[in-house]
Design a protein around this motif. Sequence first.
Motif, PDB file in Angstrom:
ATOM      1  N   UNK A  89       0.837  -1.205   0.000  1.00  0.00           N
ATOM      2  CA  UNK A  89       0.000   0.000   0.000  1.00  0.00           C
ATOM      3  C   UNK A  89       0.873   1.257   0.000  1.00  0.00           C
ATOM      4  N   UNK A  90       1.957   1.238   0.771  1.00  0.00           N
ATOM      5  CA  UNK A  90       2.880   2.369   0.802  1.00  0.00           C
ATOM      6  C   UNK A  90       3.486   2.605  -0.578  1.00  0.00           C
ATOM      7  N   UNK A  98       3.785   5.829  -5.451  1.00  0.00           N
ATOM      8  CA  UNK A  98       3.649   5.922  -6.915  1.00  0.00           C
ATOM      9  C   UNK A  98       2.620   6.983  -7.290  1.00  0.00           C
ATOM     10  N   UNK A  99       1.494   7.013  -6.582  1.00  0.00           N
ATOM     11  CA  UNK A  99       0.470   8.020  -6.854  1.00  0.00           C
ATOM     12  C   UNK A  99       0.983   9.434  -6.571  1.00  0.00           C
ATOM     13  N   UNK A 100       1.766   9.601  -5.523  1.00  0.00           N
ATOM     14  CA  UNK A 100       2.349  10.909  -5.232  1.00  0.00           C
ATOM     15  C   UNK A 100       3.354  11.286  -6.318  1.00  0.00           C
ATOM     16  N   UNK A 101       4.136  10.336  -6.781  1.00  0.00           N
ATOM     17  CA  UNK A 101       5.096  10.605  -7.863  1.00  0.00           C
ATOM     18  C   UNK A 101       4.368  11.068  -9.127  1.00  0.00           C
ATOM     19  N   UNK A 127       8.965   9.156 -13.016  1.00  0.00           N
ATOM     20  CA  UNK A 127       8.054   8.703 -11.956  1.00  0.00           C
ATOM     21  C   UNK A 127       8.666   7.575 -11.141  1.00  0.00           C
ATOM     22  N   UNK A 128       9.397   6.679 -11.785  1.00  0.00           N
ATOM     23  CA  UNK A 128      10.073   5.600 -11.050  1.00  0.00           C
ATOM     24  C   UNK A 128      11.128   6.173 -10.106  1.00  0.00           C
ATOM     25  N   UNK A 129      11.884   7.161 -10.577  1.00  0.00           N
ATOM     26  CA  UNK A 129      12.921   7.766  -9.739  1.00  0.00           C
ATOM     27  C   UNK A 129      12.299   8.501  -8.547  1.00  0.00           C
ATOM     28  N   UNK A 130      11.212   9.217  -8.785  1.00  0.00           N
ATOM     29  CA  UNK A 130      10.531   9.907  -7.686  1.00  0.00           C
ATOM     30  C   UNK A 130       9.970   8.904  -6.681  1.00  0.00           C
ATOM     31  N   UNK A 131       9.374   7.837  -7.181  1.00  0.00           N
ATOM     32  CA  UNK A 131       8.829   6.798  -6.301  1.00  0.00           C
ATOM     33  C   UNK A 131       9.936   6.182  -5.452  1.00  0.00           C
ATOM     34  N   UNK A 132      11.063   5.868  -6.076  1.00  0.00           N
ATOM     35  CA  UNK A 132      12.189   5.288  -5.335  1.00  0.00           C
ATOM     36  C   UNK A 132      12.686   6.248  -4.261  1.00  0.00           C
ATOM     37  N   UNK A 159      14.861  16.829   0.631  1.00  0.00           N
ATOM     38  CA  UNK A 159      16.016  17.327  -0.122  1.00  0.00           C
ATOM     39  C   UNK A 159      16.441  16.346  -1.204  1.00  0.00           C
ATOM     40  N   UNK A 160      16.486  15.076  -0.871  1.00  0.00           N
ATOM     41  CA  UNK A 160      16.826  14.053  -1.859  1.00  0.00           C
ATOM     42  C   UNK A 160      15.763  14.025  -2.957  1.00  0.00           C
ATOM     43  N   UNK A 161      14.506  14.103  -2.588  1.00  0.00           N
ATOM     44  CA  UNK A 161      13.421  14.111  -3.567  1.00  0.00           C
ATOM     45  C   UNK A 161      13.566  15.299  -4.523  1.00  0.00           C
ATOM     46  N   UNK A 162      13.924  16.456  -4.000  1.00  0.00           N
ATOM     47  CA  UNK A 162      14.150  17.639  -4.832  1.00  0.00           C
ATOM     48  C   UNK A 162      15.316  17.454  -5.783  1.00  0.00           C
ATOM     49  N   UNK A 163      16.363  16.798  -5.320  1.00  0.00           N
ATOM     50  CA  UNK A 163      17.523  16.548  -6.198  1.00  0.00           C
ATOM     51  C   UNK A 163      17.168  15.546  -7.288  1.00  0.00           C
ATOM     52  N   UNK A 164      16.332  14.568  -6.968  1.00  0.00           N
ATOM     53  CA  UNK A 164      15.859  13.617  -7.975  1.00  0.00           C
ATOM     54  C   UNK A 164      15.006  14.357  -9.011  1.00  0.00           C
TER      55      UNK A 164
END
Length: 123
Positions: free
Chosen positions: A57-58, A63-66, A91-96, A106-111
């Motif tokens: 579920x997480x 994935x939906x947030x990405x 989307x895969x990179x954001x999900x990861x 911060x990591x999400x922003x760099x991705x």
Amino acid sequence: MSTSTQSKWNKNNAAHAFTYLNLILFKELPKSVSFTAAESYKTSNLAFFTKSSSQKMRELRARLLAVRLDTAFRFLQGAVFEKGKNQNSAEKALTAALLDPKGTVGLLGRVADENYLFHTEIK
């Protein structure tokens, strides 16, 4: 994710600023978290990451947030994909990044910066 070559968390970086803004707008990140503090804010503390949910579920919620972030970046903030990137890979990179046990905003922003080119960027 090769984030070592990316710039430091900076409000003048469109990918960083829009990642922060979108997370606030999507009610994933509390409004009380400043831009500076958001850099080290754990993605496991974002609203999508319900600790009582199963891993499956997480993953679905991440994935939906990405997908929501991708849509906002491209259709609201006018980003295009960096060379060699596409919707699926972004989307895969954001999900990861969202599911990374050591993940932060911060990591999400760099991705996001690695995958999207915003109109304010000069390349």
